[in-house]
Design an enzyme around this catalytic site. Sequence first.
Site, PDB file in Angstrom:
ATOM      1  N   SER A  46      38.968 -67.859  34.085  1.00  0.00           N
ATOM      2  CA  SER A  46      38.967 -68.513  35.393  1.00  0.00           C
ATOM      3  C   SER A  46      39.996 -69.653  35.410  1.00  0.00           C
ATOM      4  CB  SER A  46      37.541 -68.994  35.685  1.00  0.00           C
ATOM      5  OG  SER A  46      37.390 -69.358  37.029  1.00  0.00           O
ATOM      6  N   ASP A  66      36.449 -58.832  42.128  1.00  0.00           N
ATOM      7  CA  ASP A  66      36.237 -60.251  41.796  1.00  0.00           C
ATOM      8  C   ASP A  66      36.613 -61.070  43.015  1.00  0.00           C
ATOM      9  OD1 ASP A  66      36.196 -62.817  40.914  1.00  0.00           O
ATOM     10  OD2 ASP A  66      37.485 -62.495  39.159  1.00  0.00           O
ATOM     11  N   HIS A  83      33.056 -61.950  38.461  1.00  0.00           N
ATOM     12  CA  HIS A  83      34.024 -62.921  37.972  1.00  0.00           C
ATOM     13  C   HIS A  83      33.819 -63.244  36.492  1.00  0.00           C
ATOM     14  CE1 HIS A  83      37.013 -65.995  38.243  1.00  0.00           C
ATOM     15  NE2 HIS A  83      36.169 -66.968  37.938  1.00  0.00           N
TER      16      HIS A  83
END
Lengths: 377, 262
Positions: free
Chosen positions: B94, B216, B244
Site C-alpha cells: 500500500s 482492489d 487490498h
Amino acid sequence: MPGTADDDLVDLYENAPCGYLSLGPDGRIVRSNQTLSGWLGLGPEQLRGKRLRDLLSIAGQIFYETHFAPLLRMQGFFDEVALDLVRADGKPLHVLANAAERRDAEGELLFTRVTLFRATERRRYERELVDATETAQAESRLSRGQLLAEHETAELREQFIAVLGHDLRNPLAAIDGGTNLLMREPQSEKSQRVIGLIRGSVLRMSGLIDNVMDFARGRLGGGLQLNRSSKPLALTLEQVVGELQTSYPERRIELNVDPAAQLAADHARLAQMFSNLLANAITHGAIDQPVRVDAVLGPGGLQLAVVNAGPAIPPAAMQQLFQPFYRSNPHSRVQGLGLGLYIASQIAEAHGGRLDVTSDATETRFTFRMPLSDGPA
Amino acid sequence: MTVITRNHVVTAGAGHRPMIFAHGFGCDQNMWRLVAPAFEADHLTVLFDHVGAGRSDLAAYDAGKYSSLDGYADDLVEIGRALDVTGGVFVGHSVSAMIGVLASLKAPELFESLVLVGPSPRYIDAEGYFGGFTAAQIEELLASLADNHMGWSAAMAPAIMGNADRPELGEELTNSFCRTDPAIARQFARTTFTADNRADLGRVTARTLILQCSDDIIAPEAVGAYVRDNIPGSEMKVLRATGHCPNLSAPAEVIAAIRDFI
C-alpha cells in the site's frame, strides 16, 4: 403465524430485529434477510452478488479495506464495528456490525456471517461526545492562550509603568530641588513670582503623574490599598491648601477645620483626593470668588465640602463627572486627563465613604463623607 | 531511543540478502505475519512499525516530519543503515510501496530489488491521470476519520479483545494489531491519500515488481499499470487475490510471486 419449528426459524431469520448477511468465500453476498432489505430499501436479489464494501460510502470503503477487512482476516471475526451503509435512497444507515468467518477443517474460508444492528441514536450520542470533547479542548487551548497573553500584557504594563514613573518623577524632583535652592537665596520680586509658578507647575504635574500611575496600574476600583494612620486632619488639609495657594496666589481659599480633630485614614490618599477636588474647584470656579473648604468631624464621621461659585454644571455632565477621562471641554488644554474626580471618588470609596456633587447657579459643592474607622480598610 | 526501538524493528532468519517488509496505512507489521516467515530460511527478514502504528514509540511522532512520505522514507533509510543492509529486497504494501521508492532514491545502495504490493503514486485523480478517487471523496474520508465515525476507539477496542476461535493469535498480538492513535491515524491518512509521487517513479533504478490485486478499490489495476509504465524496467504481476490485502487473504500466492522475482 408460522405453524412449524422450521417455519419459525425462517421467520426468525427473515424478520429478526437485526440485519443478517452471509458472504461467500469471494466476499460476495449469498444471502440476506428481510430486515436488512427493509432498512436499505434493497431486495435480496439486489443485494446478492454485492460485496459488503459496495454498501458503504467511498470513505467507508477505504476504511473497511484498510482496517476491518484485514482485522477479519487476522482474527476470523470482528465485533462492534461502526459502519455507515448507504441506503437505496442515498441516506446513511448507521449500524454496528459483528462478523465471523467459518472455515473448514483445512482452514479454507467457507463463508462469513455478518450481523448488523441499527445504531442511529448511539452514533448521534458518540458524535455529540466527540464534538463536546473537541469543543472543550478548543476552549481549553483558547483560555490557556488568553491567560498567557494577559499575563504577558500585565507584566509588560507593570514594567512600562515603573519605567514611566521613574522617568517622569526624576526630572520633576530635580526641578523641585532646584527651586528650593533658589528660594533660599535673595531673589528679585519677579524671580520669586516665576519660582512660585514653577513650583505650582511641579505640584500639578506631580499630582497628574500620581493619578495616571494609579489608573494605569489598575489599582483603582477595589484594588486601592489603604495605609491608615491617625493624624490631625487640619495638618493634611492645610498642606494641600498651601501647595495650591502657591500655584494660584491670586485665588482665595478659605479653610474651616477644627485644628484638634484627629482622623484615622490614609492621609496621603486623603491629600491626593482633596488636592484633586480643590484643583478642580479652582480651575472651574468663578475667578473672583473664594473657594471654601468646610471640614466637620462628628460622631457620624467626616464631612468635607469643597465649594466654589460659578456657572452650574449641566445636568447631563453631572452623570459623567466621576467617569475616568471625563472632561467638560475635551478641547481644553488646562483640564488635564479627566482622572482627578474619578480617582477622588475611588479614594472615597476605599475609605468606605462617598463623593457627592450638587451644583446650581449659586454654587458647586463636592462633598466627601466617610464613616469613622470602621469602614473597610 | 534507537531506531530499532522507535520503529519496533523485529528481525528473524539469516541469509545473504536481507528483506525489509513495510506495512501500509491501517495496521502494523502483523500484516506480514503470513508472508515473512516463508523467507526466514534464506534471508534475514526485517519487520517494523511506522512511527505512530503498532508498537512503535508514539512519543517519536512528529506531525511536521510525517506530514509527507519523506519523513517515513527517512526512517526506512535509518533502519536499513542501522542493520547494515545493502543490496537488499524491499517489500512494501500500500502506501509503503511509495515510501520504499522514496527510500531507494535517497539511499540507492540499500535495495537492489523492490516489491510493491498494491502501490499508488497518487490516489486522487488528476488531469490525464486516474488515481481512483476524486478529491471530494478523499476529503470525505479524512472528514469521516476526524468525526470518529468509523468507530476508531469505541468500536475497535472490543473487536481486538480475546480470540477463542484462533488461540494461535495471542492476546498480545491481537491487541497490537490495527491499534492506532486516532489523531495520528488521521494525519497518516492525510499524508497517504494526498501524496503525489508520480514524478519519483521515473528515477527508480532498482529492479521492481508490482504485485497487483484483482478488484482492489484502493489501488485499482490501472494505477498498478501506471506504476509499471513509469518505473523503468519494472514488471507487474496481477494476482488472483481480491481486495487490498493479498498478504493476508492470499499469502501463498504473494510468497510465490516474490520468490519467483528474487
